[in-house]
Design a protein around this motif. Structure first.
Motif, mmCIF file in Angstrom:
data_model
loop_
_atom_site.group_PDB
_atom_site.id
_atom_site.type_symbol
_atom_site.label_atom_id
_atom_site.label_comp_id
_atom_site.label_asym_id
_atom_site.label_seq_id
_atom_site.Cartn_x
_atom_site.Cartn_y
_atom_site.Cartn_z
ATOM 1 N N ALA A 171 0.852 -1.196 0.000
ATOM 2 C CA ALA A 171 0.000 0.000 0.000
ATOM 3 C C ALA A 171 0.888 1.247 0.000
ATOM 4 O O ALA A 171 1.670 1.451 0.929
ATOM 5 N N ARG A 172 0.762 2.066 -1.041
ATOM 6 C CA ARG A 172 1.667 3.211 -1.203
ATOM 7 C C ARG A 172 0.935 4.388 -1.827
ATOM 8 O O ARG A 172 0.025 4.199 -2.635
ATOM 9 N N GLU A 173 1.340 5.563 -1.428
ATOM 10 C CA GLU A 173 0.859 6.755 -2.115
ATOM 11 C C GLU A 173 1.373 6.702 -3.554
ATOM 12 O O GLU A 173 2.522 6.328 -3.801
ATOM 13 N N TRP A 174 0.526 7.086 -4.490
ATOM 14 C CA TRP A 174 0.864 6.947 -5.893
ATOM 15 C C TRP A 174 2.048 7.822 -6.301
ATOM 16 O O TRP A 174 2.817 7.484 -7.193
ATOM 17 N N ASP A 175 2.227 8.942 -5.618
ATOM 18 C CA ASP A 175 3.270 9.887 -6.021
ATOM 19 C C ASP A 175 4.674 9.386 -5.720
ATOM 20 O O ASP A 175 5.565 9.468 -6.569
ATOM 21 N N ASP A 176 4.899 8.868 -4.497
ATOM 22 C CA ASP A 176 6.271 8.498 -4.141
ATOM 23 C C ASP A 176 6.512 6.985 -4.139
ATOM 24 O O ASP A 176 7.662 6.540 -4.079
#
Length: 274
Positions: A171-176
């Motif tokens: 699960a990760r923020e799309w930007d970084d």
């Protein structure tokens, strides 16, 4: 007002005790449990998890007591799991960049995702139940990732058990694209506990052999130099609380994970297990 806990289960088989443990703790506290699966299909327990005579190959012993087997079977056969929420109906799927008019598609996607903050306001915690099934439909489930991110932004605890912890690593923020467990202390299914052969799933006549990926290696990389994976091999239990995450290594840790979730919610526990 009673606290409400959202349980996420695979449609390819959950381990009985890994649902029973946290659910018993929540029921004891009078919490309301709500269940969800990737497409709204009713979850089913993995047959070995309901069999006290099943010997876990890596551990060389049964991991399910007769009492837990009976309770897990009663739960699996009850009506409690009959009508789970569908993540597919609730949360939009991120469009491909190759979709027609991708900019408008992404704007629409982010508008819908923004409503998750309101949607989860009624919930106090998220529990991702383990077993082999999560390997198939939870670990790399983008809708689940967005749900996890919403709980993290809301500063609400997230429990991951066994191979359910993989969803936290991915699960990760799309930007970084940086894992949300970077810098955190976690546990999860360690290499010593992985099957060399016989990884199976409900509804699929396929023996995968070993798991398709070693979760321990993924967690070691995902936590980075300032975090740590704790296998606690040789110790009977392994549960780590590094708020907002509560991670459990495998089946024997399920009841302890439930107890620690209650301590987080009721007593403000923020660290345990290392």
């Amino acid at each position: 007002m009673s606290k409400k806990i959202l349980f996420i289960l695979s449609e390819y088989g959950y381990w009985g005790e890994e649902l029973l443990g946290p659910l018993v703790a929540c029921d004891r506290q009078g919490y309301t449990a709500v269940f969800a699966t990737p497409t709204g299909k009713r979850p089913v327990a993995l047959p070995p998890s309901l069999d006290p005579g099943y010997v876990d190959p890596p551990l060389g012993r049964s991991v399910t007591t007769p009492e837990v087997a009976v309770a897990a079977r009663e739960l699996d056969e009850s009506s409690r799991l009959d009508n789970p929420i569908s993540l597919a109906d609730w949360i939009p799927e991120r469009p491909y960049d190759s979709a027609p008019n991708p900019l408008r598609a992404m704007e629409a996607y982010y508008r819908e995702i923004a409503t998750l903050a309101e949607d989860i306001a009624e919930y106090d915690a998220l529990v991702i139940v383990g077993g082999s099934g999560p390997i198939v439909d939870l670990a790399n489930n983008g809708r689940l990732h967005e749900l996890i991110l919403a709980f993290i932004r809301a500063d609400k605890p997230v429990v991951g058990e066994c191979y359910g912890v993989a969803a936290l690593a991915f699960a990760r923020e799309w930007d970084d694209r940086k894992s949300i467990i970077w810098g955190k202390h976690v546990t999860g299914h360690c290499k010593e506990y992985d099957y060399k052969d016989g990884t199976g799933f409900v509804g699929v006549e396929f023996n995968m052999g070993p798991p398709p990926y070693p979760l321990e290696y993924i967690l070691r990389d995902a936590t980075g130099p300032d975090g740590q994976f704790h296998g606690n091999v040789g110790k009977e239990t392994s549960v780590i609380v590094d708020f907002p995450f509560i991670t459990a290594r495998s089946t024997p840790d399920s009841f302890l994970a439930g107890e620690k979730l209650v301590e987080v919610l009721e007593n403000g526990l923020r660290r345990f297990g290392w």
